[in-house]
Design a protein around this motif. Structure first.
Motif, short mmCIF file in Angstrom:
data_model
loop_
_atom_site.label_atom_id
_atom_site.label_comp_id
_atom_site.label_asym_id
_atom_site.label_seq_id
_atom_site.Cartn_x
_atom_site.Cartn_y
_atom_site.Cartn_z
N GLY A 176 -36.01 -72.04 54.88
CA GLY A 176 -37.10 -70.99 55.46
C GLY A 176 -37.76 -71.43 56.47
N GLY A 177 -38.44 -70.54 57.11
CA GLY A 177 -39.34 -70.92 58.11
C GLY A 177 -39.09 -69.99 59.27
N LYS A 178 -39.45 -70.47 60.45
CA LYS A 178 -39.31 -69.81 61.80
C LYS A 178 -38.79 -70.92 62.97
CE LYS A 178 -44.20 -69.75 62.34
NZ LYS A 178 -45.45 -68.99 62.53
N LEU A 179 -38.17 -70.33 63.91
CA LEU A 179 -37.77 -71.19 65.10
C LEU A 179 -37.58 -70.11 66.18
CD1 LEU A 179 -36.26 -73.93 66.09
CD2 LEU A 179 -34.33 -72.99 65.26
N SER A 180 -38.02 -70.70 67.34
CA SER A 180 -37.68 -70.02 68.70
C SER A 180 -36.66 -70.86 69.61
CB SER A 180 -38.87 -69.48 69.19
OG SER A 180 -39.60 -68.56 68.52
N ILE A 181 -35.99 -70.07 70.45
CA ILE A 181 -35.45 -71.01 71.47
C ILE A 181 -35.53 -70.42 72.87
CG2 ILE A 181 -33.79 -71.91 69.92
CD1 ILE A 181 -31.40 -69.90 71.38
N TYR B 240 -28.79 -77.69 79.61
CA TYR B 240 -27.58 -77.05 79.03
C TYR B 240 -26.65 -76.85 79.89
CZ TYR B 240 -25.48 -73.23 76.35
OH TYR B 240 -25.15 -72.66 75.32
N GLY B 241 -26.89 -76.97 81.31
CA GLY B 241 -25.77 -76.68 82.39
C GLY B 241 -26.37 -77.17 83.86
N GLY B 242 -25.93 -77.05 84.81
CA GLY B 242 -26.27 -77.48 86.10
C GLY B 242 -28.05 -77.38 86.23
N GLU B 243 -28.48 -76.29 86.26
CA GLU B 243 -29.81 -75.99 86.51
C GLU B 243 -30.50 -75.20 85.55
OE1 GLU B 243 -27.69 -72.47 88.66
OE2 GLU B 243 -27.18 -74.75 88.43
N GLU B 244 -29.67 -75.48 84.21
CA GLU B 244 -30.13 -74.49 83.10
C GLU B 244 -30.65 -75.61 81.94
OE1 GLU B 244 -28.61 -70.68 80.70
OE2 GLU B 244 -27.18 -71.90 81.89
N PHE B 245 -31.81 -74.97 81.38
CA PHE B 245 -32.40 -75.90 80.37
C PHE B 245 -32.49 -74.99 79.01
CE2 PHE B 245 -34.08 -77.15 84.39
CZ PHE B 245 -34.01 -78.37 84.38
N ILE B 246 -32.43 -75.74 77.94
CA ILE B 246 -32.72 -75.09 76.66
C ILE B 246 -33.70 -75.71 75.96
CG2 ILE B 246 -30.89 -76.55 75.59
CD1 ILE B 246 -30.06 -74.22 73.78
N ILE B 247 -34.51 -75.04 75.45
CA ILE B 247 -35.64 -75.55 74.61
C ILE B 247 -35.58 -74.81 73.27
CG2 ILE B 247 -38.27 -75.63 74.64
CD1 ILE B 247 -38.21 -74.97 77.85
N ILE B 248 -35.83 -75.89 72.30
CA ILE B 248 -35.85 -75.58 70.92
C ILE B 248 -37.38 -75.89 70.46
CG2 ILE B 248 -34.88 -75.91 68.56
CD1 ILE B 248 -32.72 -77.09 71.18
N LEU B 249 -37.82 -74.83 69.79
CA LEU B 249 -39.17 -75.04 69.20
C LEU B 249 -39.30 -74.63 68.09
CD1 LEU B 249 -41.10 -72.89 72.17
CD2 LEU B 249 -40.92 -75.32 72.03
N PRO B 250 -39.19 -75.77 67.17
CA PRO B 250 -39.52 -75.63 65.36
C PRO B 250 -40.81 -74.76 65.06
CG PRO B 250 -38.39 -77.79 66.09
CD PRO B 250 -39.01 -77.18 67.15
N HIS B 251 -40.86 -74.22 64.28
CA HIS B 251 -42.14 -73.58 63.70
C HIS B 251 -42.87 -72.84 64.68
CE1 HIS B 251 -41.40 -76.06 60.08
NE2 HIS B 251 -41.09 -77.25 60.94
N ALA B 252 -42.02 -72.14 65.76
CA ALA B 252 -42.75 -71.29 66.69
C ALA B 252 -42.22 -69.98 66.59
CB ALA B 252 -42.61 -72.05 67.96
N ASN B 253 -43.15 -68.73 66.46
CA ASN B 253 -42.50 -67.66 66.53
C ASN B 253 -42.30 -67.20 67.93
OD1 ASN B 253 -44.99 -66.90 67.61
ND2 ASN B 253 -45.93 -66.36 65.60
N GLU B 254 -42.00 -65.77 68.12
CA GLU B 254 -41.60 -65.50 69.54
C GLU B 254 -42.75 -65.54 70.46
OE1 GLU B 254 -38.67 -61.82 70.60
OE2 GLU B 254 -40.93 -60.93 70.49
N GLN B 255 -44.01 -65.21 70.14
CA GLN B 255 -45.09 -64.99 70.84
C GLN B 255 -45.55 -66.46 71.40
OE1 GLN B 255 -46.65 -62.20 72.25
NE2 GLN B 255 -47.70 -63.77 73.53
#
Length: 424
Positions: free
Chosen positions: A279-284, A328-343
């Motif tokens: 359980g928990g929360k996660l935002s990307i 994530y791609g040429g000029e695209e980035f992906i960020i994974i934030l464990p234990h972070a909500n949407e706000q």
């Protein structure tokens, strides 16, 4: 609390370790060291046992040779006390105990002999220094059977206590029992002797031989291991450097030195596994540089590479230590934030957006304006949906759709997937 200094709580151990993450050169070196220690210990134990067996065999051979020599000498010198005539067998009726006692004690005592038995061909004890067993029959004794067939047999025992021919009691002694045939003058087997010899005096010598031999082997092993280590140190160091380089090539983007797509998605999968299990929360966050093709066309591809490098560095500086950012791609980035909500994720995206908007990227004397758009989605595992398995592809699609919506709204903004869903 300011975001970059916020520490993520300790995560539960992940059960999806990959083999290439477990077996590093350092672990390989440790495994080799442990294996060498095990092999060295086995060699030491085997060496000690070998020395013990060799020493024991030497003592047995020496004691047996002495017993055979003494029995033959005794039979030749006291033939009339053992055998009545040239062709006779040992007979209990012919035994003169008092004369045999005297003869045996005089002959055998100086040679550490502590007990003697004389057997007839029918396995009866015709004489013994232990008077209580005279006249008894020893059936089923393999050593005696071999002796009556003409073979010399010796065995070593440890006795708690034993009385010698001088009537002195000895405790915790090593004894070699030798069975040897007795021949009459016609060359026929007339019976057998069993002679007990005290070999305790060799115990210290055997222990010293075992200790000395083991120390010699240990010293040689240490010398060999030291030489092997000296020869292997440079190749092992080179192996560690090569492994780190290969690992970096496999997990890091060569241009920005942040995680590549594969490594970022692997991190994402592990975090999703954690959510599914605990359980928990996660935002990307998916972020894409605005009008990047125009930057390449206007300033050239090397300038575009410099923009990507500077933006990646700025993004990394806005994140916590336990967060993950990947190209994530040429000029695209992906960020994974464990234990972070949407706000919280939205706040991070806005801070990154403002930092990048204010970047002063100068290439070839020209300042390049840069902006970035972001799409955010939240993964929330609660007690109500513990039976629902979270799918990473669906989450990335949600963030990507939010990013598309941010682009459609004029770029240089952050949109949450929940806002996009409400708008629909």
């Amino acid at each position: 609390m300011f975001w970059p200094h916020h520490k993520i709580p300790h995560l539960p151990p992940l059960l999806t370790q990959k083999w290439d993450e477990i077996y590093t050169p350092s672990q390989l070196i440790r495994s080799m060291f442990i294996l060498l220690c095990i092999l060295g210990s086995a060699i030491l134990i085997f060496s000690a046992l070998t020395i013990y067996w060799v020493s024991k065999a030497y003592i047995l051979d020496r004691a047996e040779a002495e017993a055979i020599s003494i029995s033959q000498s005794f039979t030749n010198n006291h033939y009339e006390l053992v055998l009545a005539s040239e062709n006779a067998n040992i007979d209990i009726s012919n035994m003169a105990e008092d004369k045999l006692d005297t003869a045996f004690r005089q002959t055998l005592a100086p040679f550490h002999m502590i007990k003697v038995k004389v057997f007839t061909p029918d396995r009866t004890i015709a004489y013994s220094t232990d008077k209580s067993i005279i006249g008894t029959t020893n059936i089923g004794n393999d050593s005696l059977e071999k002796a009556l067939l003409g073979e010399d047999v010796s065995k070593m025992y440890t006795k708690n206590s034993e009385m010698d021919l001088r009537f002195e009691q000895h405790f915790d002694i090593d004894v070699v029992a030798t069975y040897t045939p007795v021949f009459n003058q016609a060359g026929q087997i007339a019976g057998a002797f069993e002679i007990y010899q005290d070999v305790t005096r060799f115990r210290d010598d055997m222990n010293t031989a075992i200790l000395t031999g083991t120390l010699i082997v240990l010293t040689n092993l240490l010398i060999i291991f030291f030489i092997a280590y000296r020869f292997m140190r440079l190749p092992l160091s080179a192996l560690k450097v090569a492994h780190k380089k290969l690992q970096r090539m496999a997990t890091k983007d060569s241009l920005t030195q942040i995680d590549n797509r594969s490594q970022a998605l692997s991190f994402f999968d592990k975090e999703i596994y954690r959510l599914n299990q605990f359980g928990g929360k996660l935002s990307i966050i998916l972020m894409d540089l605005d009008k990047f093709k125009l930057i390449n066309d206007t300033y050239g591809h090397p300038a575009g590479d410099e923009v990507i490098k500077q933006c990646a560095k700025a993004i990394r500086a806005c994140l916590r230590q336990g967060d993950c950012v990947g190209r994530y791609g040429g000029e695209e980035f992906i960020i994974i934030l464990p234990h972070a909500n949407e706000q919280q994720a939205f706040n991070v995206a806005e801070r990154i957006r403002n930092v990048i908007k204010n970047l002063k990227i100068v290439y070839d004397g020209k300042t390049i304006p840069v902006s970035i758009s972001a799409g955010i989605t939240e993964v929330l595992s609660t007690e109500e949906n513990t039976d629902e398995v979270i799918n990473t592809d669906d989450l990335i699609k949600e963030a990507d759709q939010a990013l598309y919506d941010a682009k459609a709204k004029g770029r240089n903004c952050s949109i949450c997937a929940s806002q996009f869903a409400m708008a629909k």
